[in-house]
Design a protein around this motif. Structure first.
Motif, PDB file in Angstrom:
ATOM      1  N   GLN A 206       0.828  -1.210   0.000  1.00  0.00           N
ATOM      2  CA  GLN A 206       0.000   0.000   0.000  1.00  0.00           C
ATOM      3  C   GLN A 206       0.862   1.261   0.000  1.00  0.00           C
ATOM      4  O   GLN A 206       0.530   2.251  -0.666  1.00  0.00           O
ATOM      5  CB  GLN A 206      -0.935   0.000   1.219  1.00  0.00           C
ATOM      6  N   GLN A 209       2.265   1.788  -3.533  1.00  0.00           N
ATOM      7  CA  GLN A 209       1.255   2.310  -4.446  1.00  0.00           C
ATOM      8  C   GLN A 209       0.972   3.784  -4.179  1.00  0.00           C
ATOM      9  O   GLN A 209       0.870   4.590  -5.117  1.00  0.00           O
ATOM     10  CB  GLN A 209      -0.038   1.497  -4.312  1.00  0.00           C
ATOM     11  N   GLU A 213       1.716   7.051  -6.715  1.00  0.00           N
ATOM     12  CA  GLU A 213       0.682   8.007  -7.095  1.00  0.00           C
ATOM     13  C   GLU A 213       1.084   9.446  -6.797  1.00  0.00           C
ATOM     14  O   GLU A 213       0.611  10.372  -7.458  1.00  0.00           O
ATOM     15  CB  GLU A 213      -0.625   7.665  -6.366  1.00  0.00           C
ATOM     16  N   GLY A 232       3.066  -5.725  -6.220  1.00  0.00           N
ATOM     17  CA  GLY A 232       2.511  -4.620  -6.997  1.00  0.00           C
ATOM     18  C   GLY A 232       3.309  -4.406  -8.271  1.00  0.00           C
ATOM     19  O   GLY A 232       3.834  -5.352  -8.863  1.00  0.00           O
ATOM     20  N   GLN A 233       3.413  -3.160  -8.673  1.00  0.00           N
ATOM     21  CA  GLN A 233       4.127  -2.814  -9.897  1.00  0.00           C
ATOM     22  C   GLN A 233       5.594  -3.237  -9.814  1.00  0.00           C
ATOM     23  O   GLN A 233       6.234  -3.114  -8.771  1.00  0.00           O
ATOM     24  CB  GLN A 233       4.029  -1.306 -10.131  1.00  0.00           C
TER      25      GLN A 233
END
Length: 257
Positions: A206, A209, A213, A232-233
Motif C-alpha cells: 500500500q 502504491q 501516485e 505490486g508494480q
C-alpha cells in the motif's frame, strides 16, 4: 504503538524530571512500572534502552558522531549507490521524501549531498528520537546546514500521501523493515530493539502504491539483495550491491535547471 512491547519514560537526572513528564504526556507512556524498554532522558538527550538481563546498550539518534559522522566524512559522496538511485547527478538535487525514516541515516546522507528531504516516521517513539537528534545537531557549525534541509513529520505515510496538499516530491524513498543480514553489533542491537516495538512493515504494498501516485519523477525502494520485490508494480530497473539493492520505479526523467 505495538502492543507486544511496553515502554516507560525515565529521567536520568532529577533536573530532567519535568521534561520527562512532558514526554510521557505526549506519548501516553508511564513514568514507572514494569517495562521491556525505557525511553530515557539524560544530559546528552533521549535514548531508547532495552531493560532486563542481557540488554543491549542504548540506541539514540546522533548526527554529530559515530557511524553517521564517519559516513559524512568518508562515505564517497555522490558516487554512492543510494545517490545514483534517487537521481543525484551534476546539477540535479531532487526534492525527496524518505517515507520510512527510522533513525534518519539515509535522509541525512541525501541532505548532506544537497537534497531537501522530508522524513516521515510513523512510530511516535522513534520520531521522538529523531526530533531530539535533529534538534541537537541543528546548532553545530558543520552539520547544522545539513539539518536545515531536513524536515520531520510524524505519522502514517500512506495517509499523509493520500492527503498531500503541497507540491508533490520529485522522489519518494522507501526502506521497509526487513531482517538485516549485517552482522555488526549496531545493526543487531537496533533490530533487536525495534522489531518488538514497530513490527514488520506489512503495509509495504500500500505504501509503494501511494508513493507511486504522489511522486512526480521516481520511487526508490531499498531491499535486501535477494529479497522479492514488493507486491505490486515491478521496478523499471535495479541497482544491486553486495548485500542490498535499490529498486527504481521511474516516472519522468530528472533534469538539471
Amino acid at each position: 504503538m505495538n502492543a507486544a512491547a511496553n515502554v516507560r519514560i525515565e529521567a536520568l537526572a532529577p533536573e530532567l524530571a519535568d521534561r520527562a513528564l512532558a514526554m510521557a504526556d505526549t506519548l501516553g507512556l508511564p513514568l514507572a512500572g514494569d517495562a521491556e524498554f525505557a525511553l530515557q532522558l539524560g544530559a546528552g538527550g533521549w535514548q531508547l534502552q532495552e531493560l532486563g538481563q542481557d540488554a543491549a546498550g542504548p540506541v539514540r539518534v546522533d548526527f554529530l558522531e559515530g557511524a553517521v559522522a564517519h559516513r559524512r566524512l568518508h562515505g564517497g559522496g555522490s558516487g554512492q549507490m543510494i545517490a545514483k538511485a534517487v537521481g543525484i547527478q551534476p546539477g540535479v538535487r531532487p526534492v525527496i521524501v524518505d517515507a520510512t525514516a527510522g533513525l534518519g541515516r539515509d535522509a541525512f546522507l541525501l541532505a548532506q549531498l544537497g537534497c531537501p528531504v522530508t522524513l516521515i516516521e510513523r512510530h511516535p517513539l522513534i520520531a521522538a528520537l529523531l526530533a531530539d537528534g535533529l534538534g541537537r545537531a541543528l546548532g553545530d557549525p558543520d552539520v547544522g546546514v545539513i539539518i536545515e534541509r531536513m524536515q520531520l513529520r510524524q505519522g502514517n505515510a500512506v495517509q499523509l500521501f493520500r492527503a498531500w496538499a503541497e507540491e508533490p516530491p520529485q522522489v519518494i524513498y522507501l526502506d521497509p523493515m526487513f531482517p538485516h543480514r549485517d552482522k555488526s553489533s549496531l545493526v543487531k542491537k537496533e533490530m533487536r530493539m525495534f522489531r518488538p516495538l514497530v513490527g514488520a512493515d506489512d503495509d509495504a504494498p500500500q505504501l509503494l502504491q501511494a508513493a507511486l501516485e504522489l511522486a512526480t519523477h521516481r520511487v526508490v525502494v531499498k531491499r535486501p539483495r535477494k529479497a522479492p520485490n514488493i507486491e505490486g508494480q515491478s521496478p523499471g530497473y535495479v541497482l544491486e550491491g553486495k548485500s542490498s539493492r535499490y529498486d527504481i520505479y521511474p516516472k519522468k526523467a530528472l533534469k538539471g535547471k
